[in-house]
Design a protein around this motif. Structure first.
Motif, PDB file in Angstrom:
ATOM      1  N   VAL A  42       0.864  -1.175   0.000  1.00 64.43           N
ATOM      2  CA  VAL A  42       0.000   0.000   0.000  1.00 64.43           C
ATOM      3  C   VAL A  42       0.901   1.225   0.000  1.00 64.43           C
ATOM      4  O   VAL A  42       1.880   1.290   0.750  1.00 64.43           O
ATOM      5  N   THR A  52      -3.290  10.329   0.659  1.00 62.83           N
ATOM      6  CA  THR A  52      -3.965   9.367  -0.216  1.00 62.83           C
ATOM      7  C   THR A  52      -3.396   7.987   0.032  1.00 62.83           C
ATOM      8  O   THR A  52      -2.215   7.825   0.352  1.00 62.83           O
ATOM      9  N   THR A  54      -3.156   4.195  -1.790  1.00 61.20           N
ATOM     10  CA  THR A  54      -3.306   3.486  -3.054  1.00 61.20           C
ATOM     11  C   THR A  54      -2.780   2.070  -2.896  1.00 61.20           C
ATOM     12  O   THR A  54      -1.670   1.870  -2.413  1.00 61.20           O
ATOM     13  N   ASP A  55      -3.592   1.091  -3.319  1.00 62.49           N
ATOM     14  CA  ASP A  55      -3.142  -0.301  -3.294  1.00 62.49           C
ATOM     15  C   ASP A  55      -2.165  -0.546  -4.427  1.00 62.49           C
ATOM     16  O   ASP A  55      -2.329  -0.005  -5.524  1.00 62.49           O
ATOM     17  N   PHE A  58       3.201  -1.339  -7.519  1.00 59.18           N
ATOM     18  CA  PHE A  58       3.593  -0.064  -8.085  1.00 59.18           C
ATOM     19  C   PHE A  58       4.728  -0.180  -9.095  1.00 59.18           C
ATOM     20  O   PHE A  58       4.814   0.592 -10.013  1.00 59.18           O
TER      21      PHE A  58
END
Length: 103
Positions: A42, A52, A54-55, A58
């Motif tokens: 995450v 924020t 974000t899962d 990446f």
């Protein structure tokens, strides 16, 4: 020390060699922790008062970290030598060594 993932599948020889290496480092008091890391994770990002979440994943799978070993040694050279020994056991691939500050 951070291990990047590879396509290689561990065999009995690798498990035996890695087990002996881990036992040696543990007995010497050098190895503090080891573990595997999930490929996603995450991401928490902040800008001003906004945060924020974000899962992952990446990065491309080949760039992600697959596992880690936390070691305590007296010098960068010692860490590199242990990293060399690790790479000889696991074969082709990449590892990163980063110093932990504090604590």
């Amino acid at each position: 020390m951070i291990q990047k993932p590879t396509d290689a599948h561990p065999d009995e020889k690798l498990f035996a060699e890695m087990g002996a290496f881990i036992e040696e480092l543990t007995a010497a008091g050098v190895l503090l922790a080891t573990g595997g890391l999930e490929p996603g994770g995450v991401l928490l990002a902040s800008r001003g008062d906004e945060i924020t979440v974000t899962d992952g994943p990446f990065a491309e799978a080949k760039e992600a970290a697959a596992g880690f070993a936390l070691i305590e040694v007296g010098s960068k050279e010692e860490a590199i030598e242990l990293g060399r020994r690790f790479r000889k056991i696991v074969g082709d691939g990449e590892s990163t060594i980063q110093q932990v500050f504090g604590g």
